[in-house]
Scaffold this motif. Structure first.
Motif, PDB file in Angstrom:
ATOM      1  N   TYR A 153       0.817  -1.166  -0.005  1.00  0.00           N
ATOM      2  CA  TYR A 153       0.008   0.232   0.075  1.00  0.00           C
ATOM      3  C   TYR A 153       0.797   1.367  -0.130  1.00  0.00           C
ATOM      4  CZ  TYR A 153      -4.644  -1.879   0.386  1.00  0.00           C
ATOM      5  OH  TYR A 153      -5.865  -2.341   0.067  1.00  0.00           O
ATOM      6  N   LEU A 154       2.087   1.083   0.313  1.00  0.00           N
ATOM      7  CA  LEU A 154       3.091   2.416   0.557  1.00  0.00           C
ATOM      8  C   LEU A 154       3.569   2.560  -0.594  1.00  0.00           C
ATOM      9  CD1 LEU A 154       4.411   1.975   4.245  1.00  0.00           C
ATOM     10  CD2 LEU A 154       3.465   4.186   3.231  1.00  0.00           C
ATOM     11  N   ASN A 157       3.085   6.106  -2.797  1.00  0.00           N
ATOM     12  CA  ASN A 157       1.723   6.421  -2.319  1.00  0.00           C
ATOM     13  C   ASN A 157       2.173   7.489  -1.311  1.00  0.00           C
ATOM     14  OD1 ASN A 157      -0.731   6.852  -1.128  1.00  0.00           O
ATOM     15  ND2 ASN A 157      -1.357   4.728  -0.802  1.00  0.00           N
ATOM     16  N   LEU A 160      -0.298   8.276   1.614  1.00  0.00           N
ATOM     17  CA  LEU A 160      -0.184   7.386   2.964  1.00  0.00           C
ATOM     18  C   LEU A 160       1.069   7.475   3.627  1.00  0.00           C
ATOM     19  CD1 LEU A 160      -1.327   5.275   4.406  1.00  0.00           C
ATOM     20  CD2 LEU A 160      -0.705   3.404   3.014  1.00  0.00           C
ATOM     21  N   TRP A 163       0.722  10.639   5.777  1.00  0.00           N
ATOM     22  CA  TRP A 163      -0.310  10.301   6.752  1.00  0.00           C
ATOM     23  C   TRP A 163       0.406   9.416   7.717  1.00  0.00           C
ATOM     24  CZ3 TRP A 163      -4.713  11.509   8.661  1.00  0.00           C
ATOM     25  CH2 TRP A 163      -5.599  10.475   9.606  1.00  0.00           C
ATOM     26  N   GLY A 240      -5.806  11.482   4.598  1.00  0.00           N
ATOM     27  CA  GLY A 240      -6.397  10.810   5.715  1.00  0.00           C
ATOM     28  C   GLY A 240      -7.820  11.316   6.384  1.00  0.00           C
TER      29      GLY A 240
END
Ligand SMILES: C[S@@+](CC[C@H](N)C(=O)[O-])C[C@H]1O[C@@H](n2cnc3c(N)ncnc32)[C@H](O)[C@@H]1O
Length: 453
Positions: A153-154, A157, A160, A163, A240
């Protein structure tokens, strides 16, 4: 606790885990058959998945507490900041990007990763092994690492990544001063005399927002914005708020059942919530209120995203200080998203008092914030199945973290529905309903105290 009681509890928890797991699998299959419509919009879990998830997480957490050695568990909680800082290092050094494209069965050697991030390999090993143990990254063979489903997911990204830094950089330094901010609280009356943990940690009088906007000297000697500002903009406001904190407030309140209505969005920022509502619910009209400089930015965003809505006057942008009389009288709905958690009780009562003076008997105030749910429970929120505590135990962890985060950074905090009701009563209002939404932010509905259905 006697063994027989523990056994009964453990069996009940395992049953909850097993039932919730089946519900989760069923919902995964449904999700698989309907891929997401947009990669930018947050994908909301169904209510079934949302509830099964929190039951599963709560039951696993309670099960760990039950079976673990209590002294070891307490020690792990006391030292859990290590995990936070390990993840911070991985985010700062973009390890997920470095591992992108690496053969998942071979991995990349720690020496190669180490060269890319500028940390000695044996030190970096400690960080990566901690994270692998938490199921973030895989150690596929000794000293060789690859991304796993979570760390992926990172990859590239930035939203993120920022966040995560919002939660683990300044907030971490500030949290070190949480005890200092708490221990003198009885000696100081009123928040104006107190300093936030952030102010104590950084040794400054300015609040976080002023600090964030300061110009600082850059490595080349010129002045420029603080680098942290971009991190907060990208992580907090660019990601976020919508994806993690308030993904469902435009879905889980019955906006579509309202007739033609005027919604006054107070302290709206660029009016992100109204913008989303305007796209979905054509019968709604909006007044977006904030300070004049913020509204300049808002105008540009609305002109780009919904030019017709601005041209036809379906949205009005209005500079307004929410500590002064509300200029829009008798609106159907006054909404405040992520405002109250920034302010002390007396300031929230002042904001509500101005709204009460503007309200018609049928007007509503909607407060969109994290509604705290204690382990003692509340009639306003759905209770978890026993033997879980009513707030789903560990599934409520992020809400408590966020409450403390608001406190250490801004001397704000989140409230229970009961606490909001006390503030509402001081302004001639009452809490009439909490609309629980999937995610951290829910909607608490307030009406005039003379309202009868
Ligand atoms: C945390 S942001 C929330 C923004 C928006 N409601 C949202 O949910 O995206 C707080 C907002 O309150 C605004 N604000 C702070 N003090 C204010 C005041 N006295 N009057 C009006 N707006 C204010 C800030 O400019 C900022 O846009």
């Amino acid at each position: 606790m006697p063994a027989s009681e523990k056994a009964q509890q453990l069996r009940a928890l395992v049953r909850l885990i097993s039932d919730a797991a089946e519900d989760i699998i069923k919902e995964w299959e449904v999700e698989d058959s309907a891929p997401p419509t947009s990669k930018d919009a947050p994908r909301l879990p169904s209510w079934e998945l949302y509830n099964a998830r929190r039951t599963f997480i709560g039951a696993c957490g309670m099960g760990v507490d039950l079976v673990h050695d209590p002294q070891t568990r307490l020690t792990e909680v006391a030292a859990s900041y290590m995990n936070s800082q390990a993840l911070r290092v991985a985010a700062e050094t973009r390890i997920a990007d470095i591992l992108d494209g690496v053969d998942p069965s071979e991995g990349l050697s720690i020496q190669k990763i180490s060269q890319r991030v500028g940390i000695q390999d044996k030190d970096l090993t400690r960080v990566l092994r901690s994270l692998c143990t938490l199921h973030i990254f895989n150690e596929v063979k000794e000293d060789h690492y690859a991304n796993n489903a979570t760390s992926r997911y990172l990859v590239k990204n930035e939203h993120l990544r920022c966040w995560l830094l919002v939660h683990s950089a300044e907030a971490f330094s500030a949290t070190e001063k949480l005890p200092a901010a708490l221990y003198d609280s009885l000696q100081r009356s009123g928040n104006s005399l107190r300093k936030s943990a952030f102010q104590i940690a950084y040794g400054i009088d300015a609040d976080f927002w002023h600090w964030l906007e300061e110009m600082v000297e850059r490595p080349d000697g010129t002045l420029g914005p603080r680098p942290e500002r971009e991190v907060w903009r990208t992580g907090m406001w660019g990601f976020g708020l919508q994806h993690i904190q308030a993904p469902a407030v435009c879905d889980d309140y019955p906006w579509n059942e309202l007739g033609p209505c005027t919604v006054v969005d107070i302290g709206a920022g660029i009016g992100g919530m109204s913008l989303e509502l305007a796209k979905r619910y054509p019968q709604l009209r909006f007044v977006v209120e904030d300070t004049a400089p913020v509204l300049l930015h808002a105008k540009a965003v609305w002109e780009r995203e919904l030019p017709d809505v601005i041209a036809t006057g379906r949205v009005q942008l209005m500079a307004h200080n929410f500590f002064e009389a509300q200029p829009v009288k008798g609106a159907d709905i006054y909404v405040l998203r992520h405002i109250f958690h920034d302010w002390d009780d007396s300031e929230c009562v002042a904001i509500l008092t101005h709204l009460r003076a503007a309200m018609e008997p049928s007007s509503l105030v909607l407060i969109a914030d994290n509604v705290m749910h204690s382990t003692a429970g509340t009639p306003h929120l759905k209770a978890a199945p026993p033997p879980l505590p009513p707030n789903y135990g560990q599934a409520h962890t992020f809400a408590n973290i966020h409450d403390l985060l608001m406190f250490v950074m801004f001397m704000g905090g989140e409230r229970t529905a009961e606490q909001l009701d006390v503030l509402a009563a001081q302004a001639g209002l009452k809490v009439t309903k909490v609309w629980e939404c999937r995610g951290l932010t829910s909607i608490t509905e307030l009406r005039r105290d003379d309202y009868t259905a």
